[in-house]
Enzyme design. Structure first.
Site, PDB file in Angstrom:
ATOM      1  N   ASN A  13       0.787  -1.219   0.027  1.00 50.83           N
ATOM      2  CA  ASN A  13       0.227  -0.108  -0.050  1.00 50.83           C
ATOM      3  C   ASN A  13       0.790   1.331  -0.032  1.00 50.83           C
ATOM      4  O   ASN A  13       1.550   1.469   1.037  1.00 50.83           O
ATOM      5  CB  ASN A  13      -0.973  -0.061   1.102  1.00 50.83           C
ATOM      6  CG  ASN A  13      -1.717   1.146   1.321  1.00 50.83           C
ATOM      7  OD1 ASN A  13      -1.721   2.002   0.250  1.00 50.83           O
ATOM      8  ND2 ASN A  13      -2.261   1.483   2.548  1.00 50.83           N
ATOM      9  N   LYS A  15       0.108   4.394  -0.206  1.00 53.01           N
ATOM     10  CA  LYS A  15      -0.329   5.621   0.249  1.00 53.01           C
ATOM     11  C   LYS A  15      -0.099   6.894  -0.509  1.00 53.01           C
ATOM     12  O   LYS A  15      -0.062   6.623  -1.945  1.00 53.01           O
ATOM     13  CB  LYS A  15       0.190   5.889   1.595  1.00 53.01           C
ATOM     14  CG  LYS A  15      -0.126   4.378   2.644  1.00 53.01           C
ATOM     15  CD  LYS A  15       0.064   4.388   4.070  1.00 53.01           C
ATOM     16  CE  LYS A  15      -0.029   3.289   4.775  1.00 53.01           C
ATOM     17  NZ  LYS A  15       0.008   3.456   6.169  1.00 53.01           N
ATOM     18  N   HIS A  99      -9.573   1.173   5.313  1.00 55.37           N
ATOM     19  CA  HIS A  99      -8.011   1.233   5.741  1.00 55.37           C
ATOM     20  C   HIS A  99      -8.387   2.420   7.047  1.00 55.37           C
ATOM     21  O   HIS A  99      -9.143   3.399   6.896  1.00 55.37           O
ATOM     22  CB  HIS A  99      -7.023   1.794   4.845  1.00 55.37           C
ATOM     23  CG  HIS A  99      -5.721   2.009   5.296  1.00 55.37           C
ATOM     24  ND1 HIS A  99      -5.470   2.894   6.239  1.00 55.37           N
ATOM     25  CD2 HIS A  99      -4.641   1.314   5.396  1.00 55.37           C
ATOM     26  CE1 HIS A  99      -3.891   2.716   6.351  1.00 55.37           C
ATOM     27  NE2 HIS A  99      -3.630   1.565   6.049  1.00 55.37           N
ATOM     28  N   GLU A 101      -6.826   4.852   7.770  1.00 59.15           N
ATOM     29  CA  GLU A 101      -6.603   6.112   7.638  1.00 59.15           C
ATOM     30  C   GLU A 101      -7.810   6.745   6.821  1.00 59.15           C
ATOM     31  O   GLU A 101      -8.029   7.941   7.112  1.00 59.15           O
ATOM     32  CB  GLU A 101      -5.105   6.397   6.637  1.00 59.15           C
ATOM     33  CG  GLU A 101      -3.871   6.304   7.579  1.00 59.15           C
ATOM     34  CD  GLU A 101      -2.867   5.493   6.618  1.00 59.15           C
ATOM     35  OE1 GLU A 101      -2.820   5.689   5.617  1.00 59.15           O
ATOM     36  OE2 GLU A 101      -1.679   4.992   7.438  1.00 59.15           O
ATOM     37  N   GLU A 171      -5.287  -4.856  10.545  1.00 60.79           N
ATOM     38  CA  GLU A 171      -4.247  -4.041  10.955  1.00 60.79           C
ATOM     39  C   GLU A 171      -4.415  -3.330  12.145  1.00 60.79           C
ATOM     40  O   GLU A 171      -5.331  -2.289  12.375  1.00 60.79           O
ATOM     41  CB  GLU A 171      -4.207  -3.115   9.454  1.00 60.79           C
ATOM     42  CG  GLU A 171      -3.756  -3.507   8.626  1.00 60.79           C
ATOM     43  CD  GLU A 171      -3.366  -2.431   7.464  1.00 60.79           C
ATOM     44  OE1 GLU A 171      -2.314  -2.572   6.994  1.00 60.79           O
ATOM     45  OE2 GLU A 171      -4.097  -1.552   7.074  1.00 60.79           O
ATOM     46  N   GLY A 177       2.516   2.220  10.919  1.00 63.80           N
ATOM     47  CA  GLY A 177       3.660   3.294  10.574  1.00 63.80           C
ATOM     48  C   GLY A 177       4.404   3.854  11.790  1.00 63.80           C
ATOM     49  O   GLY A 177       4.946   4.788  11.993  1.00 63.80           O
ATOM     50  N   SER A 216       3.514  -2.229  10.138  1.00 64.50           N
ATOM     51  CA  SER A 216       4.884  -2.111  10.418  1.00 64.50           C
ATOM     52  C   SER A 216       5.720  -3.556  10.047  1.00 64.50           C
ATOM     53  O   SER A 216       6.773  -3.673  10.562  1.00 64.50           O
ATOM     54  CB  SER A 216       5.324  -1.688  11.863  1.00 64.50           C
ATOM     55  OG  SER A 216       4.894  -0.478  12.014  1.00 64.50           O
TER      56      SER A 216
HETATM   57  P1  PGA Z   1       3.212   0.227   7.557  1.00 71.60           P
HETATM   58  O1  PGA Z   1       1.481   0.532   7.027  1.00 71.60           O
HETATM   59  O2  PGA Z   1       3.493  -0.835   7.124  1.00 71.60           O
HETATM   60  O3  PGA Z   1       3.587   1.524   7.310  1.00 71.60           O
HETATM   61  O4  PGA Z   1       2.593  -0.112   9.160  1.00 71.60           O
HETATM   62  C1  PGA Z   1       0.499  -0.551   6.851  1.00 71.60           C
HETATM   63  C2  PGA Z   1      -0.716  -0.001   6.197  1.00 71.60           C
HETATM   64  O5  PGA Z   1      -1.074   0.927   6.719  1.00 71.60           O
HETATM   65  O6  PGA Z   1      -1.232  -0.700   5.376  1.00 71.60           O
END
Ligand code: PGA
Length: 254
Positions: A13, A15, A99, A101, A171, A177, A216
């Protein structure tokens, strides 16, 4: 439940990251590791503006294309939005819905996410339903209640059979992140709970659905996660922008 019939899926992803040069470099660097690991399904979700470029670059590869969000509407006066039908024209196979976010920054409710899930499926694409608890919910032992509520919204909207052609990504928001990956044991416990919850509606569907872990994930942590019986791959953010890290995650699934 065993993972014998479920393929590992590693999905990046991206982003809001990238530019034309980076798309070309990253996809160029991922083709060889993906080809070396034909038993691992690989997908990348670039920003919408780069889907056309990515489609062209991926034409001779097994790497699938995904999108990061979708609008509920298929056509009309919805400034700034993109439809599932448009994604199809660019060879998109997967679409992320819900997601964290999007849930947080765009106030997407469980009902909205469930409606987006249905829109993706109706268009013949595969929704990747992202679910997971916040740090406060984790500390309050609400993880299971939260993921069940998020799954229930989709079941209420589309029925359990909708999970015949869908992917789930667990997640935990506190791991996204942050560099704080859930341990394989913590993640496995939640994945197993998700599968048990779905099995209450349909055991065969629960046994078949791919449940990815996200938060992460790095090359070094992927193998430990993939060794767990109910973890069927990873949804990767930050590490998906680094060819070597993402390649290591793909190899960990082989
Ligand atoms: P990350 O993001 O691997 O940077 O933690 C995962 C995601 O948001 O799908």
């Amino acid at each position: 439940m065993t993972q014998t019939t479920r393929q590992i899926l590693v999905m990046g992803n991206w982003k809001l990251n990238g530019n034309k040069a980076m798309v070309a470099d990253l996809i160029g660097a991922l083709k060889a590791p993906a080809a070396e690991c034909p038993n691992v399904a690989v997908a990348v979700c670039p920003p919408v503006l780069f889907l056309g470029q990515a489609q062209t670059l991926l034409a001779d590869s097994l790497i699938a294309l995904g999108a990061q969000d979708v609008d509920l509407n298929s056509v009309g006066a919805f400034t700034g939005e993109n439809s599932a039908a448009m994604y199809k024209e660019f060879g998109v196979q997967y679409v992320l819905v819900g997601h964290s976010e999007r849930r947080t920054l765009h106030r997407e409710s469980d009902a909205t996410v469930a409606a987006k899930f249905a829109v993706v499926q109706t268009a013949g694409l595969t929704p990747v339903l992202c679910i997971g608890e916040t740090d406060a919910q984790f500390e309050a032992n609400e993880t299971q209640a939260v993921v069940e509520r998020q799954l229930q919204a989709v079941i209420d909207h589309s029925g359990i059979h909708a999970f015949n052609n869908a992917v789930i990504a667990y997640e935990p928001v506190w791991a996204i992140g942050t560099g704080k990956t859930a341990t394989p044991d913590i993640a496995q416990k939640v994945h197993a709970a998700i599968r048990t919850f779905l099995a209450g509606f349909d055991a065969a569907i629960a046994a078949k659905v791919q449940i990815l872990y996200g938060g992460s994930v790095k090359g070094a942590s992927a193998a430990g996660l993939f060794a767990m019986s109910d973890i069927d791959g990873a949804l990767v953010g930050g590490a998906a922008l680094q060819a070597e890290e993402f390649a290591a995650i793909i190899r960990a699934g082989a």
